[in-house]
Design an enzyme around this catalytic site. Structure first.
Site, mmCIF file in Angstrom:
data_model
loop_
_atom_site.group_PDB
_atom_site.id
_atom_site.type_symbol
_atom_site.label_atom_id
_atom_site.label_comp_id
_atom_site.label_asym_id
_atom_site.label_seq_id
_atom_site.Cartn_x
_atom_site.Cartn_y
_atom_site.Cartn_z
ATOM 1 N N LEU A 112 -3.509 -12.858 -0.678
ATOM 2 C CA LEU A 112 -3.482 -11.510 -1.231
ATOM 3 C C LEU A 112 -2.201 -10.778 -0.885
ATOM 4 C CD1 LEU A 112 -7.149 -10.484 -0.367
ATOM 5 C CD2 LEU A 112 -6.241 -10.941 -2.642
ATOM 6 N N GLY A 167 2.930 -10.100 5.254
ATOM 7 C CA GLY A 167 3.831 -9.196 5.956
ATOM 8 C C GLY A 167 4.586 -9.938 7.028
ATOM 9 N N VAL A 190 -2.698 -12.431 4.518
ATOM 10 C CA VAL A 190 -4.090 -12.101 4.231
ATOM 11 C C VAL A 190 -4.537 -12.908 3.021
ATOM 12 C CG1 VAL A 190 -5.727 -10.298 3.608
ATOM 13 C CG2 VAL A 190 -3.865 -9.791 5.185
ATOM 14 N N LYS A 240 -7.201 -12.606 7.724
ATOM 15 C CA LYS A 240 -5.817 -12.432 8.163
ATOM 16 C C LYS A 240 -5.480 -13.538 9.152
ATOM 17 C CE LYS A 240 -2.781 -9.051 10.429
ATOM 18 N NZ LYS A 240 -2.694 -7.659 10.932
ATOM 19 N N ASP A 266 0.696 4.932 13.774
ATOM 20 C CA ASP A 266 1.333 4.550 12.516
ATOM 21 C C ASP A 266 0.603 5.188 11.334
ATOM 22 O OD1 ASP A 266 3.349 3.350 11.120
ATOM 23 O OD2 ASP A 266 2.454 1.352 11.083
#
Length: 505
Positions: free
Chosen positions: A63, A66, A71, A86, A181
């Site tokens: 999907l 990063g 993922v 993940k 964050d």
């Protein structure tokens, strides 16, 4: 996904820019929107070889990817329950800091049992040693994606997102967890229902206040833009819940105005702005109540001690500012641009007019008002042989300049059209005057004042034909103009030297 590590801010690789100057990267903790499920991986990298299984879950298509992991879409082998799986990148699987960060994310998400935090189903290691995390699969879009389509949100709509988001943050703070964050790409709006579920994503850089330890860094971690990071975090100083309040203030600023409190071409510039500059008031960038300024700017205080003491105090102040009713009959001031249209005839021509003169004289103003209405202007004053039309002016500099240029272009276009009109009588004269100022309206919307309505103060004296504009309109447009020939007021308009004037000379 590009992230900030604990001590280092590195330049990000070229990526698409999102709202508020934030680097667009695909979420790594949940699924992307359904239609984007097969999106290319961030940074153009190839996905590692996908495992077939993670514990009791079969692995499907990737999907998102990063800097920390990939993922995948998963499915429970027996129940068929969908999930997001993940998996850490292979080269990070043996890195102690990366493993510690992965474990920290898992612990943070397990501690915070809240509808606004993704539920974890399973944790383990693949056959090759890579750790994995199985969690609920969310369908929808993150707030960054939503804002790209909307630009900015009305205060009530922003509050509908911030209310559940703050509830999730309060739950995290109650467990001694600081997210660190908070930004649009880490707020997920789940699809379905009248009121979408709001989920706070990515606890990968969260701080566990009751489990202090060394900073976690990784060579692949980069940051797109510290648009919502607190000064103390940028300076690698100790953080607490008030760091998340700064992030909430920046996030709210973005939602209300469509842009971050600070923008810069580099991380160095942004860092300096967050550390030392005062952000513009939100009400100076968008039509929001000044009552919101106090709440948002307090959250963005450089000194954590000057911010709201808790997330609960922040959201309560925001609710009160949005719910505060406008005083009955209170005036509303709004920036606007106006075009004054005046029709005149030669001296004495209307004393014994012929049919041709009357037909043309009476046709000009309706023709002009219809053309300006098509260009987005609304009538504010109609005096029979003269009228004022206005249009709102955006508060942001680019929008303001575009509105002013649009008004000048509309006036010049109208003058060309009037010069070429059928049945034109040379004894009929027209002048168009453009000015930028403000209008004052009652709570019911009726115009009650403002410098645009004070025509005597800005419409030039005399009876010269042509298009005129005030310096407030022409500022920065690069439009050639000269003083009005019969003006004796220092505030008088300038005659715009457009195509019409060139033809007449």
């Amino acid at each position: 996904m590009a992230r900030a590590d604990d001590h280092t801010l590195r330049s990000a690789p070229p990526e698409a820019s999102g709202p508020a100057g934030e680097t667009v990267a695909l979420p790594v903790t949940v699924a992307l929107p359904v239609e984007e499920g097969q999106a290319a991986f961030a940074g153009g990298e190839h996905a590692p070889e996908a495992p077939d299984r993670a514990g009791d879950y079969r692995i499907g298509s990737a999907l998102a990817q990063g800097g920390f992991g990939v993922v995948y879409r998963g499915e429970h082998a027996e129940r068929g329950t969908p999930a997001a799986v993940k998996v850490l990148h292979p080269e990070l699987a043996l890195h102690p800091d990366a493993l510690a960060r992965f474990e920290r994310e898992v612990e943070a998400m397990r501690r915070v049992r809240h509808p606004g935090v993704v539920e974890i189903f399973d944790v383990g290691r693949l056959a090759d040693g890579r750790p994995y995390l199985v969690m609920e699969l969310l369908e929808g879009a993150d707030l960054a994606h939503h804002l790209r389509g909307r630009g900015r949100l009305p205060p009530e709509e922003a509050l509908a997102v911030l209310d559940p988001l703050c509830s999730a943050l309060e739950a995290a703070h109650a467990q001694a967890i600081v997210h660190r964050d908070v930004k649009p790409s880490n707020v997920f709006l789940c699809a379905g229902g009248d009121r979408p579920r709001v989920v706070l994503l990515d606890f990968g850089v969260a701080k566990l206040l009751d489990a202090p330890g060394p900073a976690l860094t990784a060579s692949r971690h980069v940051v797109g833009s510290p648009s919502c990071m607190s000064p103390e975090q940028l300076m690698s100083r100790p953080v607490d819940a008030r760091s998340d309040i700064y992030g909430l203030g920046a996030l709210t600023y973005i939602m209300l105005t469509g842009e971050p409190p600070f923008s810069g071409a580099s991380l160095v510039v942004l860092r300096q702005l967050h550390l030392f500059a005062s952000p513009p008031r939100p009400s100076a960038r968008a039509r929001v109540s000044p009552a919101l300024d106090r709440v948002v700017l307090q959250a963005l205080s450089k000194d954590p001690a000057e911010r709201q003491a808790s997330v609960g105090e922040f959201i309560a102040g925001l609710r009160a500012a949005i719910a505060a009713p406008r005083a009955r009959g209170a005036a509303e001031r709004r920036p606007a641009v106006g075009i004054y249209v005046e029709v005149r005839a030669d001296p004495g021509a209307l004393e014994e007019p012929d049919a041709e003169l009357l037909d043309d004289f009476e046709a000009v103003l309706p023709l002009a008002l219809a053309a300006l209405a098509d260009a987005g202007f609304a009538a504010a004053v109609d005096a029979g042989t003269a009228a004022l039309v206005t249009a709102d002016r955006p508060l942001d500099p680019a929008g303001d300049q575009a509105a002013r240029r649009g008004a000048v272009d509309a006036a010049l276009s109208l003058m060309r059209r009037l010069d070429a009109r059928a049945g034109r009588d040379l004894r009929v004269h027209v002048r168009l005057c453009v000015h930028a100022g403000e209008l004052v309206a009652s709570s019911g919307g009726a115009l009650t004042g403002g410098d645009l309505l004070e025509l005597a103060a800005w419409v030039p004296e005399g009876a010269a034909d042509g298009v005129f504009a005030s310096p407030a309109v022409l500022d920065g447009l690069g439009v050639a103009a000269q003083p009005a020939p019969t003006s004796r007021r220092s505030s008088a308009l300038l005659r715009v030297m457009g195509a019409v004037d060139a033809e007449r000379r």
